[in-house]
Design a protein around this motif. Structure first.
Motif, PDB file in Angstrom:
ATOM      1  N   PRO A  40       3.796   9.987 -59.348  1.00 21.50           N
ATOM      2  CA  PRO A  40       3.751  11.454 -59.456  1.00 21.50           C
ATOM      3  C   PRO A  40       4.932  12.075 -58.712  1.00 21.50           C
ATOM      4  CG  PRO A  40       1.646  10.559 -58.695  1.00 21.50           C
ATOM      5  CD  PRO A  40       2.631   9.442 -58.634  1.00 21.50           C
ATOM      6  N   ILE A  41       5.351  13.256 -59.180  1.00 19.96           N
ATOM      7  CA  ILE A  41       6.411  14.002 -58.496  1.00 19.96           C
ATOM      8  C   ILE A  41       5.758  15.205 -57.820  1.00 19.96           C
ATOM      9  CG2 ILE A  41       8.527  15.334 -58.804  1.00 19.96           C
ATOM     10  CD1 ILE A  41       8.962  13.669 -61.406  1.00 19.96           C
ATOM     11  N   TYR A  42       5.834  15.230 -56.494  1.00 22.74           N
ATOM     12  CA  TYR A  42       5.207  16.320 -55.738  1.00 22.74           C
ATOM     13  C   TYR A  42       6.238  17.395 -55.436  1.00 22.74           C
ATOM     14  CZ  TYR A  42       1.434  12.957 -55.156  1.00 22.74           C
ATOM     15  OH  TYR A  42       0.426  12.051 -55.409  1.00 22.74           O
ATOM     16  N   PHE A  43       5.818  18.645 -55.507  1.00 17.04           N
ATOM     17  CA  PHE A  43       6.733  19.733 -55.179  1.00 17.04           C
ATOM     18  C   PHE A  43       5.975  20.834 -54.432  1.00 17.04           C
ATOM     19  CE2 PHE A  43       5.103  22.446 -58.538  1.00 17.04           C
ATOM     20  CZ  PHE A  43       4.717  21.571 -59.525  1.00 17.04           C
ATOM     21  N   PRO A  44       6.701  21.694 -53.685  1.00 22.07           N
ATOM     22  CA  PRO A  44       8.159  21.717 -53.539  1.00 22.07           C
ATOM     23  C   PRO A  44       8.693  20.436 -52.869  1.00 22.07           C
ATOM     24  CG  PRO A  44       7.130  23.249 -51.994  1.00 22.07           C
ATOM     25  CD  PRO A  44       6.052  22.729 -52.862  1.00 22.07           C
ATOM     26  N   GLN A  45       9.848  20.020 -53.358  1.00 18.54           N
ATOM     27  CA  GLN A  45      10.442  18.790 -52.839  1.00 18.54           C
ATOM     28  C   GLN A  45      11.304  19.118 -51.617  1.00 18.54           C
ATOM     29  OE1 GLN A  45      12.192  17.721 -56.726  1.00 18.54           O
ATOM     30  NE2 GLN A  45      11.023  15.833 -56.603  1.00 18.54           N
ATOM     31  N   GLY A  46      11.602  18.090 -50.858  1.00 23.68           N
ATOM     32  CA  GLY A  46      12.509  18.242 -49.734  1.00 23.68           C
ATOM     33  C   GLY A  46      11.867  18.815 -48.485  1.00 23.68           C
ATOM     34  N   PHE A  89       2.045  18.952 -58.413  1.00 19.66           N
ATOM     35  CA  PHE A  89       2.652  17.663 -58.757  1.00 19.66           C
ATOM     36  C   PHE A  89       2.672  17.509 -60.270  1.00 19.66           C
ATOM     37  CE2 PHE A  89      -1.359  15.555 -59.803  1.00 19.66           C
ATOM     38  CZ  PHE A  89      -2.287  16.256 -59.028  1.00 19.66           C
ATOM     39  N   ASN A  90       3.595  16.673 -60.712  1.00 25.26           N
ATOM     40  CA  ASN A  90       3.733  16.380 -62.145  1.00 25.26           C
ATOM     41  C   ASN A  90       3.390  14.924 -62.419  1.00 25.26           C
ATOM     42  OD1 ASN A  90       4.679  18.942 -62.647  1.00 25.26           O
ATOM     43  ND2 ASN A  90       6.788  18.324 -63.096  1.00 25.26           N
ATOM     44  N   LEU A  91       2.686  14.721 -63.527  1.00 26.83           N
ATOM     45  CA  LEU A  91       2.421  13.357 -63.996  1.00 26.83           C
ATOM     46  C   LEU A  91       3.009  13.228 -65.396  1.00 26.83           C
ATOM     47  CD1 LEU A  91      -1.399  13.069 -63.173  1.00 26.83           C
ATOM     48  CD2 LEU A  91       0.521  12.324 -61.754  1.00 26.83           C
ATOM     49  N   HIS A 159       3.645  12.777 -72.448  1.00 24.32           N
ATOM     50  CA  HIS A 159       3.098  14.076 -72.073  1.00 24.32           C
ATOM     51  C   HIS A 159       3.412  14.329 -70.602  1.00 24.32           C
ATOM     52  CE1 HIS A 159       0.821  14.349 -75.809  1.00 24.32           C
ATOM     53  NE2 HIS A 159       0.458  13.091 -75.620  1.00 24.32           N
ATOM     54  N   THR A 160       3.648  15.606 -70.287  1.00 27.05           N
ATOM     55  CA  THR A 160       3.826  15.992 -68.889  1.00 27.05           C
ATOM     56  C   THR A 160       2.662  16.882 -68.494  1.00 27.05           C
ATOM     57  OG1 THR A 160       6.219  15.957 -69.125  1.00 27.05           O
ATOM     58  CG2 THR A 160       5.335  17.096 -67.213  1.00 27.05           C
ATOM     59  N   LEU A 161       1.975  16.496 -67.437  1.00 19.28           N
ATOM     60  CA  LEU A 161       0.905  17.330 -66.902  1.00 19.28           C
ATOM     61  C   LEU A 161       1.353  17.854 -65.552  1.00 19.28           C
ATOM     62  CD1 LEU A 161      -1.996  18.434 -67.134  1.00 19.28           C
ATOM     63  CD2 LEU A 161      -2.744  16.393 -65.904  1.00 19.28           C
TER      64      LEU A 161
HETATM   65  C1  NAG Z   1       7.207  19.690 -63.368  1.00 21.03           C
HETATM   66  O1  NAG Z   1       6.965  19.883 -64.754  1.00 21.03           O
HETATM   67  C2  NAG Z   1       7.333  21.158 -65.195  1.00 21.03           C
HETATM   68  C3  NAG Z   1       6.880  21.283 -66.640  1.00 21.03           C
HETATM   69  O2  NAG Z   1       7.366  20.217 -67.403  1.00 21.03           O
HETATM   70  C4  NAG Z   1       8.824  21.360 -65.009  1.00 21.03           C
HETATM   71  O3  NAG Z   1       9.202  22.645 -65.443  1.00 21.03           O
HETATM   72  C5  NAG Z   1       9.188  21.189 -63.544  1.00 21.03           C
HETATM   73  O4  NAG Z   1      10.584  21.239 -63.381  1.00 21.03           O
HETATM   74  C6  NAG Z   1       8.665  19.848 -63.043  1.00 21.03           C
HETATM   75  N1  NAG Z   1       8.880  19.806 -61.598  1.00 21.03           N
HETATM   76  C7  NAG Z   1       9.454  18.750 -61.004  1.00 21.03           C
HETATM   77  C8  NAG Z   1       9.605  18.848 -59.533  1.00 21.03           C
HETATM   78  O5  NAG Z   1       9.802  17.752 -61.624  1.00 21.03           O
END
Ligand code: NAG
Ligand code: NAG
Ligand code: NAG
Ligand code: NAG
Length: 271
Positions: A40-46, A89-91, A159-161
């Motif tokens: 998973p990508i967690y945000f805000p990053q940094g 976060f993004n999956l 797919h992006t969640l």
């Molecule tokens: C998370 O996904 C959204 C929608 O696809 C995208 O706009 C955003 O940039 C992504 N965030 C990161 C940190 O990857």
């Protein structure tokens, strides 16, 4: 001729049914995708906003779930502050269904930390669900709580969640434990090249010759595509499947074509 068409259709639909198999994959908050390793990508990053199970009370984390009760003994949690624009976060996954499991906090910890959970689920860019959990005093920490589930997704694309708070006027707490997604895979490689279609087609004369030449090309991309879906990484197994299909279908095709031709000639010769 009607009989042969019917029986061919029957065999084709039988082999389609035999092919369906649902495979389950996990996306752990820390370990990532059990099939691809993607995390998973967690945000805000940094910024050190998201913390894992290594953050205890001594490190300043006020809500500390019991890792004996979490998936893979891990979790990742954060508290949204009103100074942020967004947190989540993004999956990414390729499958036909997905479910998200959270850990929920309940008690007011008599401190500055909120135990309210609130977020949106944005699938491929569109908001599908908003989730809110209001803390219940005395309920403690809840595990394995399904907060989102979606079925019927296209299995042939990524797919992006995005699971995120958006801009908020109050603090909220998110604790991600794991996600589960499912992939439809071919059940039995032998089923697609089964002798069933060969037997029907040889017995059915001229129209069968058409079915005969169509069947193998239909089967080959179908298996290749679904195998690719399940596991993008397995280049080798994918190509070996294609090869074995080509091999078996070309081995079958020529004797079958010859038989069908002979049969058609014989039938025509009778009249
Ligand atoms: C998370 O996904 C959204 C929608 O696809 C995208 O706009 C955003 O940039 C992504 N965030 C990161 C940190 O990857
Ligand atoms: C994490 O959990 C998944 C599914 O429950 C399991 O298949 C996998 O082996 C676990 N990984 C580790 C490192 O424990
Ligand atoms: C396919 O059939 C062959 C021969 O009958 C067998 O050895 C093989 O294990 C089968 N493969 C699968 C995936 O069922
Ligand atoms: C077809 O099968 C033969 C022997 O069974 C093998 O040597 C050859 O490499 C195969 N061809 C393909 C394209 O897989």
């Amino acid at each position: 001729m009607l009989y042969s068409l019917l029986s061919t259709t029957f065999v084709l639909s039988l082999s389609l049914c035999a092919n369906a198999k649902t495979v389950t994959s996990y996306i752990d908050d820390s370990l990532g995708d059990s099939a691809t390793g993607v995390k998973p990508i967690y945000f805000p990053q940094g910024e050190k906003i998201w913390q894992d199970q290594s953050c205890g009370r001594a490190q300043g984390c006020r809500i500390v779930p019991d890792t004996e009760k979490t998936h893979n003994k891990t979790y990742t949690a954060a508290t949204y502050k009103t100074s942020m624009d967004n947190m989540g976060f993004n999956l990414s996954f390729q499958g036909t269904s997905i479910a998200i499991y959270f850990i929920l906090a309940n008690d007011d910890f008599d401190g500055p930390t909120t135990t309210r959970t609130e977020c949106n689920f944005i699938l491929d860019g569109s908001v599908r669900k908003s989730y809110t959990h209001l803390p219940v005093r005395g309920k403690g920490i809840e595990y394995d709580v399904e907060v989102y589930k979606e079925d019927g997704l296209a299995g042939d694309q990524m797919h992006t969640l995005e699971v995120s708070t958006g801009k908020k006027k109050r603090e909220v707490f998110l604790a991600f434990d794991y996600a589960v997604y499912t992939v439809e895979e071919p059940d039995d490689q032998n089923a697609t090249t089964s002798s069933g279609s060969a037997q029907t087609t040889t017995s059915s004369g001229a129209p069968a010759q058409n079915m005969n030449t169509q069947a193998p090309p239909n089967n080959v991309p179908q298996t290749a595509a679904t195998t690719g879906t399940s596991n993008g990484a397995s280049e080798t197994s994918k190509s070996s499947n294609e090869n074995s299909n080509e091999n078996s279908s070309s081995n079958l095709a020529s004797p079958r074509a010859v038989l069908a031709l002979l049969f058609a000639t014989a039938v025509l010769g009778l009249f």
